[in-house]
Design an enzyme around this catalytic site. Structure first.
Site, short mmCIF file in Angstrom:
data_model
loop_
_atom_site.label_atom_id
_atom_site.label_comp_id
_atom_site.label_asym_id
_atom_site.label_seq_id
_atom_site.Cartn_x
_atom_site.Cartn_y
_atom_site.Cartn_z
N ASP A 1 -42.57 23.42 17.99
CA ASP A 1 -44.29 23.51 17.63
C ASP A 1 -45.08 23.28 19.07
O ASP A 1 -45.61 23.82 18.71
CB ASP A 1 -44.19 22.89 16.28
N TYR B 1 -39.42 18.46 9.77
CA TYR B 1 -40.22 19.06 8.82
C TYR B 1 -39.48 19.93 7.11
O TYR B 1 -39.70 20.51 6.88
CB TYR B 1 -40.12 21.01 9.32
N ASP C 1 -40.13 15.36 26.88
CA ASP C 1 -41.03 14.83 27.86
C ASP C 1 -41.36 15.05 29.41
O ASP C 1 -42.41 15.82 29.67
CB ASP C 1 -41.30 13.43 27.33
N LYS D 1 -35.10 15.03 22.86
CA LYS D 1 -35.37 14.00 22.74
C LYS D 1 -34.01 13.12 22.86
O LYS D 1 -33.85 12.06 22.35
CB LYS D 1 -37.06 14.21 22.56
#
Ligand SMILES: NC(=O)C1=CN([C@@H]2O[C@H](COP(=O)(O)OP(=O)(O)OC[C@H]3O[C@@H](n4cnc5c(N)ncnc54)[C@H](OP(=O)(O)O)[C@@H]3O)[C@@H](O)[C@H]2O)C=CC1
Ligand SMILES: O=C(O)CCC(=O)C(=O)O
Ligand SMILES: [Mg+2]
Length: 418
Positions: A309, A162, A285, A232
């Protein structure tokens, strides 16, 4: 500072910061608000009405919110002229008045201006995006046990992709960066160099630790069971993996956490209540599966900007959707409250959408001011209006026997039940 277009109301007083960092809130604080693009015109007026009514009901005439409109997005362009999407004085006012609230702002996809929402967070260094996810009895949900969904997301709000550091495929800048990677950094696996967009993902130790510190402090202050670091890190080792490592580090160094069964999970005793707090991590995930299948096992979540988000909208869906998903952007001194949803342009101006997200963001704002009695009234009114099935289209389409109400009417139904 003298403002060009912002009218500072004469009857209000500024919130200030005490020497210990807490807010000094007068009985008539001036609160800047941004109406917002798209459905901003539909959700902001009911939010103002509900907050005014809650404060009046809770404190008689003793306390009052004094609203001050500040501009961003399409309305700023109308007020200030071409291409002034985020006037400097809007940022100044939010900083100066310490606590504000905003409607959603449009961001074009693939080109045009960068997100004004993200710009506000970055320019004011509002590094925490706090988004509580809680089910109100009776709200239609796609999961079997929505009462098990009770989580608070702490999304890092100032770093990650971002930051907007990226270059368009084919531009001289993209070519220069790719050349640097291939010729100087030993990178051999950019597959199609000639037409390849390229972006940078900054994640720092300081940025991570200040976010996780706030999430852990919230866990302690609110006697929650656990904090989960979502990352992740198996793929992005030095950004997302480092986020996880720095998160555990701060739990160890500042909260006295120790390895649980040899690690990597940790635990510590809540110094205020003696309750055991678990600090764990889950790969992003897998987390999207976990929140659907085993939501009861998750409580406070700390994660990076993009994961946060995605998780915000996914979790909101479990408790009724982004029509009822509030949030806050916080620094150590400034708070700007905003809903999780965007401008939903197809519904703009129809008095149709659910104003619940922004109203509940206002509820968070009142709690942030220490005006808990008024905040409690908003929760009571919202819960009762939904319980009596007076709901906007988003809930109505999934609820049997409900009465469909407009955005403005939903605000009135809340007020009638406070
Ligand atoms: N913080 C901010 O200001 C944000 C701004 N944005 C911006 O908003 C614009 C539109 O984004 P988009 O991806 O369409 O996402 P939106 O969140 O605006 O809307 C997506 C869908 O969510 C549902 N929805 C959204 N708000 C409400 C509400 N108040 N009540 C009931 N349902 C609601 C609607 O679903 P349905 O169609 O099923 O009825 C809507 O079509 C983009 O420019 C984006 O960049 C996006 C997110 C946050
Ligand atoms: O700024 C935008 O347009 C999108 C922001 C967003 O999706 C969010 O903050 O949840
Ligand atoms: Mg979002």
């Amino acid at each position: 500072m003298a403002y060009q277009k912002i009218q500072v109301p004469a009857e209000g007083t500024k919130i200030t910061i005490n020497s210990d960092g807490s807010l000094n809130v007068p009985n008539n604080p001036i609160i800047p608000f941004i109406e917002g693009d798209g459905i901003g015109v539909d959700v902001t007026p009911p939010m103002l009405d509900v907050l005014n009514a809650a404060v009046e009901k809770a404190y008689g005439g003793e306390r009052k919110l004094v609203w001050m409109e500040v501009y961003a997005g399409e309305k700023a362009v109308k007020v200030y002229g071409d291409d002034t999407w985020l006037p400097e004085e809007t940022l100044e006012a939010l900083k100066d008045f310490k606590v504000g609230i905003k409607g959603p702002l449009t961001t074009p996809v693939g080109g045009g201006i960068r997100s004004l929402n993200v710009a506000i967070r970055q320019k004011l260094d509002l590094f925490v995006c706090q988004r509580p996810v809680l089910w109100f009895t009776g709200v239609p949900s796609p999961v079997k046990n929505p009462q098990d969904v009770d989580m608070v997301i702490f999304r890092e709000n100032s770093e990650d992709i971002y930051a907007g550091i990226e270059w368009k495929a084919g531009s001289p800048e993209a070519k220069k960066v790719i050349k640097f990677f291939t010729e100087e950094m030993g990178v051999t696996n950019i597959r199609f160099e000639d037409m390849c967009g390229i972006g940078v993902k900054p994640v720092s130790e300081e940025g991570t630790k200040r976010l996780v510190r706030q999430a852990l402090q919230y866990t302690v202050d609110n006697n929650r069971d656990s904090l989960t670091l979502v990352h992740k890190g198996n793929i992005m080792k030095f950004t997302e993996g480092a986020f996880k490592d720095w998160g555990y580090e701060i739990a160890r160094d500042e909260f006295g956490a120790e390895l649980l069964d040899g690690g990597p999970w940790m635990q510590f005793k809540n110094p205020k209540t003696g309750k055991n707090v678990i600090v764990k991590d889950v790969i992003a995930d897998a987390m999207l599966q976990q929140i659907l299948l085993r939501p009861a096992e998750y409580d406070v979540i700390a994660t990076l900007n993009l994961n946060g988000d995605y998780l915000s909208d996914a979790l909101a869906a479990e408790v009724g959707g982004i029509g009822i998903a509030p949030g806050a952007n916080l620094s150590d001194t400034v708070g700007v409250f905003e809903a999780t949803h965007g401008t939903a342009p197809k519904y703009a101006g129809q008095d149709k959408v659910n104003p619940g997200s922004l109203i509940l963001s206002g509820e968070m704002m009142l709690r942030h001011l220490g005006w808990t009695e008024a905040a409690d009234m908003i929760l009571k009114g919202t819960s009762a209006a939904i319980g009596e099935k007076k709901v906007t289209y988003d809930f109505h389409r999934l609820m049997d026997g409900a009465e469909l109400v407009s955005a403005s009417q939903f605000g009135k139904e809340i007020i009638a039940r406070m």
